[in-house]
Design a protein around this motif. Structure first.
Motif, short mmCIF file in Angstrom:
data_model
loop_
_atom_site.label_atom_id
_atom_site.label_comp_id
_atom_site.label_asym_id
_atom_site.label_seq_id
_atom_site.Cartn_x
_atom_site.Cartn_y
_atom_site.Cartn_z
N THR A 1 55.12 67.90 79.97
CA THR A 1 56.49 68.39 80.02
C THR A 1 56.59 69.89 79.87
O THR A 1 57.69 70.42 79.86
CB THR A 1 57.31 67.72 78.91
N SER A 2 55.47 70.60 79.74
CA SER A 2 55.52 72.03 79.43
C SER A 2 55.02 72.90 80.57
O SER A 2 54.85 74.10 80.39
CB SER A 2 54.71 72.31 78.17
N ILE A 3 54.74 72.36 81.71
CA ILE A 3 54.17 73.13 82.82
C ILE A 3 55.16 73.19 83.97
O ILE A 3 55.84 72.21 84.28
CB ILE A 3 52.85 72.51 83.28
N ASP A 4 55.22 74.32 84.60
CA ASP A 4 56.10 74.49 85.74
C ASP A 4 55.54 73.73 86.93
O ASP A 4 54.47 74.06 87.45
CB ASP A 4 56.21 75.99 86.06
N ARG A 5 56.26 72.70 87.38
CA ARG A 5 55.76 71.86 88.47
C ARG A 5 55.65 72.64 89.78
O ARG A 5 54.76 72.39 90.58
CB ARG A 5 56.70 70.67 88.67
N ALA A 6 56.54 73.58 90.01
CA ALA A 6 56.48 74.34 91.26
C ALA A 6 55.18 75.15 91.34
O ALA A 6 54.54 75.23 92.39
CB ALA A 6 57.68 75.28 91.37
N GLU A 7 54.77 75.73 90.22
CA GLU A 7 53.51 76.48 90.20
C GLU A 7 52.33 75.56 90.43
O GLU A 7 51.38 75.91 91.15
CB GLU A 7 53.37 77.21 88.86
N PHE B 1 45.82 62.09 97.10
CA PHE B 1 46.00 62.89 95.90
C PHE B 1 47.40 63.50 95.85
O PHE B 1 48.04 63.53 94.79
CB PHE B 1 44.95 64.00 95.84
N GLU B 2 47.89 63.99 96.98
CA GLU B 2 49.22 64.61 96.98
C GLU B 2 50.31 63.59 96.74
O GLU B 2 51.36 63.92 96.17
CB GLU B 2 49.44 65.34 98.31
N GLU B 3 50.11 62.35 97.15
CA GLU B 3 51.09 61.31 96.83
C GLU B 3 51.22 61.13 95.32
O GLU B 3 52.33 60.93 94.81
CB GLU B 3 50.67 59.99 97.48
N MET B 4 50.09 61.22 94.61
CA MET B 4 50.15 61.13 93.16
C MET B 4 50.72 62.41 92.55
O MET B 4 51.58 62.37 91.66
CB MET B 4 48.75 60.87 92.59
N ALA B 5 50.25 63.57 93.04
CA ALA B 5 50.63 64.84 92.42
C ALA B 5 52.10 65.18 92.63
O ALA B 5 52.73 65.79 91.76
CB ALA B 5 49.76 65.96 92.98
N PHE B 6 52.66 64.79 93.76
CA PHE B 6 54.04 65.15 94.06
C PHE B 6 55.02 64.03 93.76
O PHE B 6 56.21 64.13 94.08
CB PHE B 6 54.17 65.55 95.54
N ALA B 7 54.55 62.95 93.14
CA ALA B 7 55.42 61.83 92.82
C ALA B 7 56.37 62.20 91.68
O ALA B 7 56.05 63.02 90.81
CB ALA B 7 54.59 60.60 92.44
N ASP C 1 57.30 60.33 89.26
CA ASP C 1 56.87 59.76 87.99
C ASP C 1 55.49 60.26 87.58
O ASP C 1 54.76 59.57 86.87
CB ASP C 1 56.86 58.24 88.07
N LEU C 2 55.12 61.48 88.01
CA LEU C 2 53.80 62.03 87.68
C LEU C 2 53.55 62.09 86.18
O LEU C 2 52.47 61.70 85.72
CB LEU C 2 53.64 63.42 88.31
N PRO C 3 54.50 62.59 85.35
CA PRO C 3 54.21 62.64 83.90
C PRO C 3 53.84 61.28 83.33
O PRO C 3 52.94 61.18 82.49
CB PRO C 3 55.52 63.17 83.32
N GLY C 4 54.50 60.24 83.79
CA GLY C 4 54.17 58.91 83.29
C GLY C 4 52.79 58.47 83.73
O GLY C 4 52.04 57.86 82.95
N ARG C 5 52.42 58.76 84.97
CA ARG C 5 51.08 58.40 85.45
C ARG C 5 50.00 59.12 84.65
O ARG C 5 48.98 58.53 84.28
CB ARG C 5 50.96 58.74 86.93
#
Length: 679
Positions: A167-173, A197-203, A205-209
């Motif tokens: 929860t502490s990282i800028d997702r856009a970066e 990989f991009e399907e997981m990274a850009f999902a 619900d990424l924090p939950g995964r």
């Protein structure tokens, strides 16, 4: 004779017959003659007659005379066979060829022992090299002392869990860095499926995964760190830069990954961390992570993976195989991969190919070639004539290296000048540069192996072969130093590419200049040494002084001052008495006497190391064997290394390559929290 059960008429008409004796009902009705023929009973073949016939006996003897292929016999077999016996096995020493990659036998080529320093001091008539090595030693000791007191928190390696970090990282970066990874890093190490990989990274619900999977968490942040490092977020020092902040999250849970069972996610996470650790900006932990990843890669071969998981495993396996073989060869370590157990097919990887160059397959084939050399050439042989065996292996390796070279597209093929301006695209230019460096590196290893074999054997390597190997070694070293101007001095550059291979070529050319100050190519060699010194000064400048590469450049100044001193004295080099051609194999003894006679005329060495005298220094050199050459064309190469012996201890000295390594005691990945360690 035997009477048939069917008459000839019924047999022809293919109808059922009443049988013998006739006439049968069908023949009576048709009013034809009913005849029962007879047949000859076949005799049984006499098996004893077949076995005792002349033709059979000759075939059997031919089978017996066919030579059986014996199992390979190693030196360990001699040790076990003679254990607990009265035989003196201690007098039987193993023989091993020296010259592998950056190392020679059990000591690195960049390793300066007391004996080598004494030899150079006697040759140069001063202690400049000794004083330089002392300065290098002080710099390395100072860096290690400072790093020993550096806390783990200063490096950003803290025990944050996935929930704290998500929860502490800028997702856009992070998304930007992931795209940069697939554009700039992935083509060289294509172990991931980009879409998956991009399907997981850009999902969404990424924090939950990431909170549910430690392996996915480590893989995600290692990929983000690689992308950030490939742009402008990397620094030359561990613990600094934005890329390190991302990597520290993956390293923080590495001990927890070590205790988890094998899985594809863990293998991919360790592969990503391995790629980062190969760069010059990381800690000296690549061997540990790479070894653990290689072990898991082999174990997963027994798992029945299907679909995309199977393809992903094949990709990761061959990327790790390539990295592990190349890295361990150049730094003199044994491989974890067992080649004769490999049955993993090489997948088609479009991401690792550009134009006619299949980078993925080309590098895998090169790695296999190095593996053959490691197991067959740079190891202790147990054959009856190991020295002749080694020479045959050198020839085979050289032939296979040339086959590998020919398999590369002609416009970027090594062995010819590197023309960067004619190569389109950053990826292809960098890949071509690496191919040229790898080719020349292995060529240097084979040449040095030939010269060491010639210096330590008789009647094995001819004088013509020695001369050719020395000449090729000089030209190959020149080629490497010419390429240093094209090497990217960036934090993400592999240590082997940016420092390892160039520093070996520099020291080989340095030895050739010091030993042959009046050779016709000395002026060119000095210019290339200056060029290499500039490359290492670039490393120091780019790193802000954290990597003192300019110390390497001082070897070029020492060589140039030595040549200028001899010119000013009017005696460009010690006088080498020309000998008539000696029989092949005697070049070592003749040349050794020649060198020792010249050493007697040299001034005494000032401040020589206590406890060492001239008799302790092996000063054998290899003469090119052509007595008709002028003094300007004679090319000698010093071979001042002792035979590899089982009871040899590690000599005292220092390894120059430690200038480019970071060993931080505060970060030790070998200990998991369960062992009382951790981050």
């Amino acid at each position: 004779m035997e009477v048939l059960k069917t008459c000839d008429s019924c047999k022809t008409r293919k109808v059922r017959c009443d049988g013998y004796p006739g006439p049968c009902e069908h023949c009576l009705r048709r009013k034809v003659h009913c005849n029962f023929s007879q047949r000859k009973i076949p005799r049984r073949r006499n098996a004893n007659h077949v076995l005792t016939s002349p033709s059979a006996s000759s075939a059997s003897s031919a089978v017996e005379r066919k030579p059986r292929r014996p199992l390979p016999e190693l030196f360990v077999d001699h040790l076990l066979a003679n254990a607990r016996t009265a035989g003196d096995l201690g007098a039987e020493k193993p023989f091993a060829v020296k010259g592998i990659g950056l190392v020679v036998g059990s000591a690195s080529l960049t390793f300066f022992s007391d004996n080598r320093l004494l030899y150079l001091s006697s040759r140069l008539r001063n202690d400049r090299v000794k004083e330089l090595i002392q300065r290098v030693s002080s710099v390395i000791a100072f860096r290690l002392q400072n790093h020993a007191h550096m806390p783990s928190a200063a490096l950003g390696v803290t025990k944050d869990g996935p929930k704290d970090a998500s929860t502490s990282i800028d997702r856009a970066e992070e998304h930007t860095n992931i795209k940069l990874y697939f554009e700039r890093v992935h083509p060289f190490y294509p172990f991931l499926d980009r879409q998956q990989f991009e399907e997981m990274a850009f999902a969404s619900d990424l924090p939950g995964r990431l909170s549910r999977s430690k392996a996915s968490y480590a893989l995600y942040y290692a990929v983000v760190a690689l992308g950030c490092q490939a742009s402008s977020g990397g620094k030359f020092e561990p613990g600094k830069g934005r890329a390190w902040q991302f990597l520290s999250r993956a390293l923080a849970i590495l001990p927890e990954l070590l205790v988890l069972p094998d899985s594809l996610d863990i293998l991919q996470a360790m592969t990503a961390m391995t790629i980062y650790s190969l760069s010059i900006s990381c800690l000296a932990i690549e061997h540990f992570i790479l070894s653990e990843a290689a072990r898991r890669a082999q174990n997963l071969g027994r798992v029945n993976l299907r679909g995309k998981a199977r393809t992903g495993y094949h990709r990761a396996f061959w990327v790790l195989y390539t990295l592990e073989k190349i890295t361990n060869f150049h730094f003199g370590r044994n491989s974890i991969f067992v080649d004769h157990d490999i049955v993993i097919p090489v997948p088609a990887v479009p991401d690792g190919a550009i134009g006619e160059l299949d980078w993925f397959l080309t590098l895998a084939r090169y790695a296999r070639l190095l593996s053959k050399a490691m197991t067959s050439l740079f190891s202790i042989a147990g054959t009856e004539d190991p020295k002749t065996y080694y020479l045959a292996i050198i020839d085979q390796c050289d032939a296979e290296l040339d086959q590998w070279r020919i398999s590369i597209p002609s416009d970027i093929r090594p062995g010819q000048p590197y023309r960067s301006h004619m190569i389109q695209g950053t990826f292809l230019r960098t890949a071509t540069l690496w191919i040229h460096l790898f080719y020349n590196s292995f060529k240097l290893s084979l040449c040095r192996a030939t010269i060491h074999l010639a210096a330590n054997t008789r009647n094995v390597v001819t004088q013509t072969r020695q001369a050719e190997s020395t000449r090729v070694m000089m030209e190959t070293s020149r080629s490497v130093l010419e390429l240093t101007g094209f090497i990217d001095v960036e934090p993400n550059s592999p240590l082997c590419i940016m420092a390892g291979i160039p520093v070996v070529a520099l020291f080989i050319l340095f030895d050739l200049v010091v030993t042959n100050p009046k050779h016709a190519g000395t002026a060119t060699n000095l210019a290339l040494l200056d060029m290499a010194g500039g490359h290492f000064s670039r490393i120091e400048y780019a790193s802000g002084g954290s990597l003192p590469g300019s110390l390497i450049g001082e070897f070029a100044h020492i060589a140039r001052e030595y040549v200028n001193m001899l010119k000013s004295e009017g005696n460009p080099s010690p006088t080498y008495e020309k000998h008539p051609k000696s029989p092949p194999g005697l070049a070592h003894s003749a040349n050794q006497n020649e060198f020792q006679n010249n050493e007697k005329n040299m001034p005494a060495v000032a401040n020589s190391s206590p406890g060492l005298d001239q008799t302790q220094v092996s000063t054998s050199s290899v003469f090119d064997g052509d007595a008709s050459l002028s003094i300007d064309d004679i090319l000698l190469f010093p071979v001042n290394d002792e035979h590899f012996r089982m009871d040899d201890e590690v000599p005292m000295g220092i390894d120059i390559m430690d200038l480019f390594n970071y060993t931080l005691p505060g970060v030790d990945p070998f200990f998991s929290p369960a062992m009382g360690g951790g981050f």
